[in-house]
Structure formats: C-alpha cells, structure tokens
Scaffold this motif. Structure first.
Motif, PDB file in Angstrom:
ATOM      1  N   LYS A 145      50.260  42.525  37.827  1.00  0.00           N
ATOM      2  CA  LYS A 145      49.641  43.584  37.921  1.00  0.00           C
ATOM      3  C   LYS A 145      48.017  42.941  37.164  1.00  0.00           C
ATOM      4  O   LYS A 145      46.822  42.905  37.539  1.00  0.00           O
ATOM      5  CB  LYS A 145      50.124  44.456  37.079  1.00  0.00           C
ATOM      6  CG  LYS A 145      50.786  45.512  38.152  1.00  0.00           C
ATOM      7  CD  LYS A 145      49.753  46.644  39.404  1.00  0.00           C
ATOM      8  CE  LYS A 145      50.259  47.982  38.615  1.00  0.00           C
ATOM      9  NZ  LYS A 145      49.193  49.150  39.975  1.00  0.00           N
ATOM     10  N   VAL A 146      48.423  42.147  36.418  1.00  0.00           N
ATOM     11  CA  VAL A 146      47.268  41.616  34.872  1.00  0.00           C
ATOM     12  C   VAL A 146      46.450  40.521  35.903  1.00  0.00           C
ATOM     13  O   VAL A 146      45.453  41.164  36.267  1.00  0.00           O
ATOM     14  CB  VAL A 146      47.639  40.801  33.907  1.00  0.00           C
ATOM     15  CG1 VAL A 146      46.311  39.933  33.707  1.00  0.00           C
ATOM     16  CG2 VAL A 146      48.487  42.098  33.263  1.00  0.00           C
TER      17      VAL A 146
ATOM     18  N   ARG B 249      41.873  39.422  39.826  1.00  0.00           N
ATOM     19  CA  ARG B 249      41.428  38.477  41.394  1.00  0.00           C
ATOM     20  C   ARG B 249      40.320  39.828  41.571  1.00  0.00           C
ATOM     21  O   ARG B 249      39.216  39.899  42.162  1.00  0.00           O
ATOM     22  CB  ARG B 249      42.361  38.204  41.651  1.00  0.00           C
ATOM     23  CG  ARG B 249      43.089  37.279  41.848  1.00  0.00           C
ATOM     24  CD  ARG B 249      44.363  36.807  42.590  1.00  0.00           C
ATOM     25  NE  ARG B 249      44.678  35.942  41.552  1.00  0.00           N
ATOM     26  CZ  ARG B 249      46.493  35.835  41.462  1.00  0.00           C
ATOM     27  NH1 ARG B 249      46.952  36.897  41.990  1.00  0.00           N
ATOM     28  NH2 ARG B 249      47.045  34.837  41.200  1.00  0.00           N
ATOM     29  N   ASP B 250      41.030  41.266  41.602  1.00  0.00           N
ATOM     30  CA  ASP B 250      39.843  42.464  41.943  1.00  0.00           C
ATOM     31  C   ASP B 250      38.397  42.766  41.375  1.00  0.00           C
ATOM     32  O   ASP B 250      37.580  43.231  42.329  1.00  0.00           O
ATOM     33  CB  ASP B 250      40.696  43.444  42.403  1.00  0.00           C
ATOM     34  CG  ASP B 250      40.376  44.426  42.737  1.00  0.00           C
ATOM     35  OD1 ASP B 250      40.306  44.918  44.037  1.00  0.00           O
ATOM     36  OD2 ASP B 250      40.082  45.703  42.017  1.00  0.00           O
ATOM     37  N   MET B 251      38.602  42.200  40.238  1.00  0.00           N
ATOM     38  CA  MET B 251      36.663  42.312  39.742  1.00  0.00           C
ATOM     39  C   MET B 251      36.255  41.511  40.010  1.00  0.00           C
ATOM     40  O   MET B 251      35.038  41.607  40.170  1.00  0.00           O
ATOM     41  CB  MET B 251      37.517  42.320  38.269  1.00  0.00           C
ATOM     42  CG  MET B 251      38.305  42.670  37.232  1.00  0.00           C
ATOM     43  SD  MET B 251      37.874  42.707  35.303  1.00  0.00           S
ATOM     44  CE  MET B 251      36.076  41.979  34.638  1.00  0.00           C
ATOM     45  N   GLU B 252      36.905  39.848  40.602  1.00  0.00           N
ATOM     46  CA  GLU B 252      36.196  39.080  40.751  1.00  0.00           C
ATOM     47  C   GLU B 252      35.448  39.335  42.328  1.00  0.00           C
ATOM     48  O   GLU B 252      34.543  39.648  42.727  1.00  0.00           O
ATOM     49  CB  GLU B 252      37.028  37.566  40.718  1.00  0.00           C
ATOM     50  CG  GLU B 252      35.710  36.453  41.694  1.00  0.00           C
ATOM     51  CD  GLU B 252      37.423  35.351  41.277  1.00  0.00           C
ATOM     52  OE1 GLU B 252      36.647  34.380  42.311  1.00  0.00           O
ATOM     53  OE2 GLU B 252      37.282  34.590  40.114  1.00  0.00           O
ATOM     54  N   ARG B 253      36.601  39.815  43.227  1.00  0.00           N
ATOM     55  CA  ARG B 253      35.843  40.090  44.462  1.00  0.00           C
ATOM     56  C   ARG B 253      34.786  41.601  44.788  1.00  0.00           C
ATOM     57  O   ARG B 253      34.649  41.722  45.421  1.00  0.00           O
ATOM     58  CB  ARG B 253      37.311  40.668  45.090  1.00  0.00           C
ATOM     59  CG  ARG B 253      37.489  41.206  46.546  1.00  0.00           C
ATOM     60  CD  ARG B 253      38.754  41.517  47.427  1.00  0.00           C
ATOM     61  NE  ARG B 253      39.452  42.670  46.553  1.00  0.00           N
ATOM     62  CZ  ARG B 253      39.213  44.425  47.088  1.00  0.00           C
ATOM     63  NH1 ARG B 253      38.141  44.373  47.872  1.00  0.00           N
ATOM     64  NH2 ARG B 253      39.318  44.774  45.931  1.00  0.00           N
ATOM     65  N   ARG B 254      35.050  42.521  43.805  1.00  0.00           N
ATOM     66  CA  ARG B 254      34.257  42.990  43.454  1.00  0.00           C
ATOM     67  C   ARG B 254      32.606  42.868  43.024  1.00  0.00           C
ATOM     68  O   ARG B 254      31.947  43.670  43.472  1.00  0.00           O
ATOM     69  CB  ARG B 254      34.837  44.630  42.995  1.00  0.00           C
ATOM     70  CG  ARG B 254      36.080  45.634  43.534  1.00  0.00           C
ATOM     71  CD  ARG B 254      36.836  45.802  42.430  1.00  0.00           C
ATOM     72  NE  ARG B 254      38.054  47.523  43.770  1.00  0.00           N
ATOM     73  CZ  ARG B 254      37.413  47.696  44.066  1.00  0.00           C
ATOM     74  NH1 ARG B 254      36.639  48.292  44.005  1.00  0.00           N
ATOM     75  NH2 ARG B 254      38.775  48.767  44.752  1.00  0.00           N
ATOM     76  N   SER B 255      32.540  41.608  42.470  1.00  0.00           N
ATOM     77  CA  SER B 255      31.695  41.454  41.859  1.00  0.00           C
ATOM     78  C   SER B 255      31.237  41.517  40.489  1.00  0.00           C
ATOM     79  O   SER B 255      30.648  42.007  40.338  1.00  0.00           O
ATOM     80  CB  SER B 255      30.188  40.757  43.096  1.00  0.00           C
ATOM     81  OG  SER B 255      30.986  40.137  43.428  1.00  0.00           O
ATOM     82  N   ILE B 256      32.340  42.280  39.596  1.00  0.00           N
ATOM     83  CA  ILE B 256      32.099  42.231  38.729  1.00  0.00           C
ATOM     84  C   ILE B 256      31.469  41.813  38.035  1.00  0.00           C
ATOM     85  O   ILE B 256      32.830  40.663  37.428  1.00  0.00           O
ATOM     86  CB  ILE B 256      33.416  43.704  38.242  1.00  0.00           C
ATOM     87  CG1 ILE B 256      33.132  44.735  38.714  1.00  0.00           C
ATOM     88  CG2 ILE B 256      33.635  44.089  36.555  1.00  0.00           C
ATOM     89  CD1 ILE B 256      34.730  45.642  38.991  1.00  0.00           C
ATOM     90  N   GLY B 257      30.721  41.071  36.125  1.00  0.00           N
ATOM     91  CA  GLY B 257      31.031  40.489  35.531  1.00  0.00           C
ATOM     92  C   GLY B 257      31.602  41.103  34.651  1.00  0.00           C
ATOM     93  O   GLY B 257      31.941  42.025  34.518  1.00  0.00           O
ATOM     94  N   PHE B 258      31.706  39.574  34.445  1.00  0.00           N
ATOM     95  CA  PHE B 258      32.204  39.172  32.262  1.00  0.00           C
ATOM     96  C   PHE B 258      31.521  38.474  32.116  1.00  0.00           C
ATOM     97  O   PHE B 258      31.631  36.887  32.528  1.00  0.00           O
ATOM     98  CB  PHE B 258      34.063  39.340  32.845  1.00  0.00           C
ATOM     99  CG  PHE B 258      34.347  39.024  31.862  1.00  0.00           C
ATOM    100  CD1 PHE B 258      34.469  40.550  31.016  1.00  0.00           C
ATOM    101  CD2 PHE B 258      34.794  38.147  31.069  1.00  0.00           C
ATOM    102  CE1 PHE B 258      35.192  39.647  29.483  1.00  0.00           C
ATOM    103  CE2 PHE B 258      35.723  37.756  29.715  1.00  0.00           C
ATOM    104  CZ  PHE B 258      35.818  38.541  29.079  1.00  0.00           C
TER     105      PHE B 258
ATOM    106  N   GLU C 263      41.150  32.555  39.463  1.00  0.00           N
ATOM    107  CA  GLU C 263      42.155  32.134  39.724  1.00  0.00           C
ATOM    108  C   GLU C 263      42.582  31.232  38.609  1.00  0.00           C
ATOM    109  O   GLU C 263      43.717  31.639  38.618  1.00  0.00           O
ATOM    110  CB  GLU C 263      41.976  31.503  41.181  1.00  0.00           C
ATOM    111  CG  GLU C 263      43.324  31.481  41.786  1.00  0.00           C
ATOM    112  CD  GLU C 263      43.947  32.215  42.135  1.00  0.00           C
ATOM    113  OE1 GLU C 263      45.043  32.738  42.006  1.00  0.00           O
ATOM    114  OE2 GLU C 263      43.571  33.385  42.569  1.00  0.00           O
ATOM    115  N   ALA C 264      41.305  30.659  37.921  1.00  0.00           N
ATOM    116  CA  ALA C 264      42.354  29.233  37.379  1.00  0.00           C
ATOM    117  C   ALA C 264      42.203  30.167  35.786  1.00  0.00           C
ATOM    118  O   ALA C 264      43.975  29.891  35.591  1.00  0.00           O
ATOM    119  CB  ALA C 264      40.972  28.510  37.609  1.00  0.00           C
ATOM    120  N   ALA C 265      41.152  31.181  35.643  1.00  0.00           N
ATOM    121  CA  ALA C 265      42.095  31.725  34.456  1.00  0.00           C
ATOM    122  C   ALA C 265      43.296  32.372  34.394  1.00  0.00           C
ATOM    123  O   ALA C 265      44.137  32.370  34.059  1.00  0.00           O
ATOM    124  CB  ALA C 265      40.673  32.941  34.190  1.00  0.00           C
ATOM    125  N   CYS C 266      44.042  32.608  35.389  1.00  0.00           N
ATOM    126  CA  CYS C 266      45.159  33.515  36.642  1.00  0.00           C
ATOM    127  C   CYS C 266      46.430  31.954  35.825  1.00  0.00           C
ATOM    128  O   CYS C 266      47.351  32.492  35.267  1.00  0.00           O
ATOM    129  CB  CYS C 266      45.105  34.018  37.260  1.00  0.00           C
ATOM    130  SG  CYS C 266      44.369  35.555  37.239  1.00  0.00           S
TER     131      CYS C 266
END
Length: 130
Positions: free
Chosen positions: A45-46, A51-60, A21-24
């Motif tokens: 879309k971006v 947000r979806d990556m975060e919601r799905r716990s996809i790490g970066f 959210e802060a990155a957006c």
C-alpha cells in the motif's frame, strides 16, 4: 552521518526528484507508514501510494533542518512541501524512521493538522496571486 541517516536522506531525496520507484527500493517489504491523524499503511500500500503521487504529478520536497540517528532510529525535523500544479502547501514535520538491514521498516511522521491546514490555505491564496 550514520548509514541509517544516509538511507533516510536518500529516500526523501529520491521522492523529491520524482523517483518513487527508486525510493520504494529503500523500503522493507512490510514497511509501516504512519501519519498524524491518518490511517497507518503497510507494505505494498505504501509503495502504491508513492507511485500514485508520482503518476498524478503530486510534487514533494523537503527542507531538512535536522537529522539525527541513534543506531537504527533516525529522527528528522523538516518542512515538507506538497504541490499540485500551481498549489503548494508547506508544513512542519517531525519524522521517526527505523532502518533495519539497509531498508526503512518504519516511517512515522508527526505534524500539526492546524499547520497543515494553514499551509494549504496559504497555497490556495498563493495561487490567486500568481
């Protein structure tokens, strides 16, 4: 570092810390996100994808090797890591960002699909050893 480079580095750091959210908030409303061999995404879309990556716990996470700016253009040479549960893929990325009025308007990542595939396979093999 220039203001543009600080904004890009802050953006990537926020993504690393799971703060989509802060990155957006550092993205322009009409931001364009390009990735080698993949469709281009724009605007909401971006934000939705991050947000979806975060919601799905996809790490970066990122290992920044070099960052350079010339006015509004910022170039990055880095290793990106994507992870999900015990799987992690590491791959080289060369990014071009454009920053206007304090917001990222372009995020254009270049990488080798072969390098991405190899990193993904190494991640799968690493899961077997863990």
């Amino acid at each position: 570092m220039t203001d543009a480079a600080v904004i890009v580095e802050s953006f990537l750091t926020l993504l690393e810390h799971g703060e989509a959210e802060a990155a957006c908030e550092l993205l322009a409303p009409d931001v364009e996100w390009r990735n080698t061999g993949m469709p281009t995404f724009r605007g909401h879309k971006v934000r939705g994808m991050l947000r979806d990556m975060e919601r799905r716990s996809i790490g970066f996470r990122v290992d920044m090797h070099h960052i350079a700016a010339n006015g509004p253009i910022v170039l990055t040479d880095r290793i990106d890591y994507l992870s999900y549960k015990r799987w992690e893929s590491a791959f080289w990325v060369c990014g071009t960002f454009e920053v206007r009025d304090g917001l990222i308007t372009l995020w254009d990542d270049h990488f080798s699909m072969g390098n991405l595939l190899a990193g993904s396979i190494r991640g799968l093999l690493g899961m077997r050893r863990a």
